[in-house]
Design a protein around this motif. Structure first.
Motif, PDB file in Angstrom:
ATOM      1  N   SER A 150      -2.915  -5.079  -5.486  1.00  0.00           N
ATOM      2  CA  SER A 150      -2.034  -3.931  -5.274  1.00  0.00           C
ATOM      3  C   SER A 150      -1.602  -3.842  -3.814  1.00  0.00           C
ATOM      4  CB  SER A 150      -2.744  -2.642  -5.710  1.00  0.00           C
ATOM      5  OG  SER A 150      -1.847  -1.556  -5.691  1.00  0.00           O
ATOM      6  N   GLY A 162       3.762   1.375  -4.670  1.00  0.00           N
ATOM      7  CA  GLY A 162       2.429   1.963  -4.657  1.00  0.00           C
ATOM      8  C   GLY A 162       2.378   3.422  -5.035  1.00  0.00           C
ATOM      9  N   LEU A 164       1.723   6.617  -6.922  1.00  0.00           N
ATOM     10  CA  LEU A 164       0.748   6.863  -7.998  1.00  0.00           C
ATOM     11  C   LEU A 164       1.398   7.694  -9.104  1.00  0.00           C
ATOM     12  CD1 LEU A 164      -2.409   7.614  -5.810  1.00  0.00           C
ATOM     13  CD2 LEU A 164      -1.722   5.449  -6.864  1.00  0.00           C
ATOM     14  N   PRO A 174      -0.726   2.852  -9.407  1.00  0.00           N
ATOM     15  CA  PRO A 174       0.543   2.636  -8.693  1.00  0.00           C
ATOM     16  C   PRO A 174       1.648   2.161  -9.642  1.00  0.00           C
ATOM     17  CG  PRO A 174      -1.042   0.894  -8.176  1.00  0.00           C
ATOM     18  CD  PRO A 174      -1.794   1.953  -8.921  1.00  0.00           C
TER      19      PRO A 174
END
Length: 391
Positions: A150, A162, A164, A174
């Motif tokens: 990630s 990224g 969320l 993400p």
């Protein structure tokens, strides 16, 4: 002009041939040798569903001659003749390494359905391409955990990757994670050995075959393993649109690659052209299949494999694979469960109808075979299975 009526195939004949080709037919040894290599067994079933890796190990072992879970692990992590990656339906599978270019070429060409994610979580086509490229670059020559991957993806694409916004297991993931399986389908990602309790990934170094030819080959392999089948059966197996599947079958039929047969009371279905020999005798005997076994998932029509009470007991919300199943004479006739403690494997089998003495002896042999594959010692109990379906 003379026309020829399509061949008629019975359910019993189709079921017997499917089981024999996967070496699950009790009498299959009379016509074909058991598989001695894990990759050959996996190829015959068109991928071993590996959401539960121990179940995949058992699926492979049941189709082999003396194969154990150690043989499967050696093929996967040492010999690398198997690959753990995302297969049909975007689910984790073991696939033969030699067939990975075909699988990735075909699966990357299967159209996706409607985007199931909220609008604020979605990615543009350009973002998808950027993430897949970033995954492939980050994993080349490396083995990374999901957190490490990630970080690499975000660094290579941008902060948006990224965000969320993806619902995960008790947390938000993400944005880029929604295309993890697509990176697998493109040949950019496969599983590496776990690092402790964490999954790890690597780039398998695979170049996918051109999509059109790979799709044709995969559909033909599907029909060889599970035919006769309809476009709807294939669409369910691939999680693909039914109309698209119908178009693929129509093109293959027009080219002469596949031919139509009459599948008993179920009407028209298709097989590979010329592949119309089916056994006359129905299947006899007892077999145990684990969670998510490919035979239970891919065989159709599902209502014939799960007849009567089996549909209610062994299909989790109509979905095959969520219960390990007991086959009696080739159809689902109960469920079972195993619980391991050290080398001891406690096996509970719940038949839907009482088993005869001969069937009980067959069942005992099957339980012993399960134990040998899983390298343990089994104890059989015939009774109710209290464990619910696997998620």
């Amino acid at each position: 002009m003379t026309t020829r009526s399509p061949a008629t195939v019975t359910w019993a004949g189709a079921n017997a041939r499917r089981l024999a080709r996967q070496r699950l037919h009790p009498e299959a040894a009379a016509t074909a040798s058991p598989f001695t290599e894990p990759g050959d067994a996996v190829a015959a079933m068109l991928g071993a569903h590996a959401q539960v890796l121990s179940a995949a190990e058992l699926s492979v072992g049941l189709r082999g001659d003396g194969l154990t879970r150690t043989d499967v692990r050696t093929a996967l992590w040492t010999d690398r003749t198997l690959v753990k990656t995302f297969g049909p339906r975007g689910t984790v599978h073991l696939l033969p390494a030699a067939d990975l270019p075909l699988w990735t070429g075909a699966l990357s060409a299967v159209p996706t359905g409607p985007n199931p994610f909220p609008k604020n979580a979605r990615m543009t086509p350009d973002q998808v391409e950027a993430v897949v490229a970033a995954v492939g670059e980050a994993l080349t020559g490396a083995e990374l955990t999901i957190d490490e991957l990630s970080d690499e993806v975000v660094a290579r694409t941008g902060p948006w990757a990224g965000d969320l916004v993806m619902p995960g297991f008790q947390a938000m993931w993400p944005r880029w994670r929604q295309v993890l399986h697509r990176a697998g389908h493109r040949g950019a990602l496969a599983y590496a050995p776990n690092r402790g309790r964490k999954a790890a990934y690597t780039n398998p170094g695979c170049t996918p075959l051109p999509g059109a030819g790979a799709l044709r080959a995969l559909v033909e392999r599907y029909l060889y393993a599970y035919g006769p089948a309809t476009p709807a059966h294939a669409a369910r197996w691939l999680a693909a649109p039914k109309r698209w599947a119908a178009e693929q079958f129509a093109a293959l039929a027009a080219s002469g690659a596949i031919e139509e047969v009459t599948f008993g009371e179920d009407g028209p279905a298709w097989v590979v052209a010329g592949d119309t020999d089916f056994p006359d005798a129905p299947v006899r005997g007892v077999r145990l299949l684990p969670y998510f076994d490919a035979f239970a998932i891919a065989s159709g029509p599902r209502e014939r494999l799960f007849p009567g009470a089996a549909r209610e007991r062994a299909l989790g919300g109509g979905q095959a694979g969520n219960f390990p199943v007991l086959l009696v004479d080739g159809v689902v006739a109960g469920v079972w469960h195993q619980r391991r403690s050290g080398r001891r494997i406690a096996v509970t089998v719940e038949p839907l109808k009482p088993l005869s003495g001969a069937r009980l002896r067959d069942l005992e042999e099957q339980v012993e075979r399960v134990a040998a594959i899983m390298e343990g010692t089994a104890e059989l109990t015939v009774g109710s299975v209290a464990v619910g379906p696997h998620a």
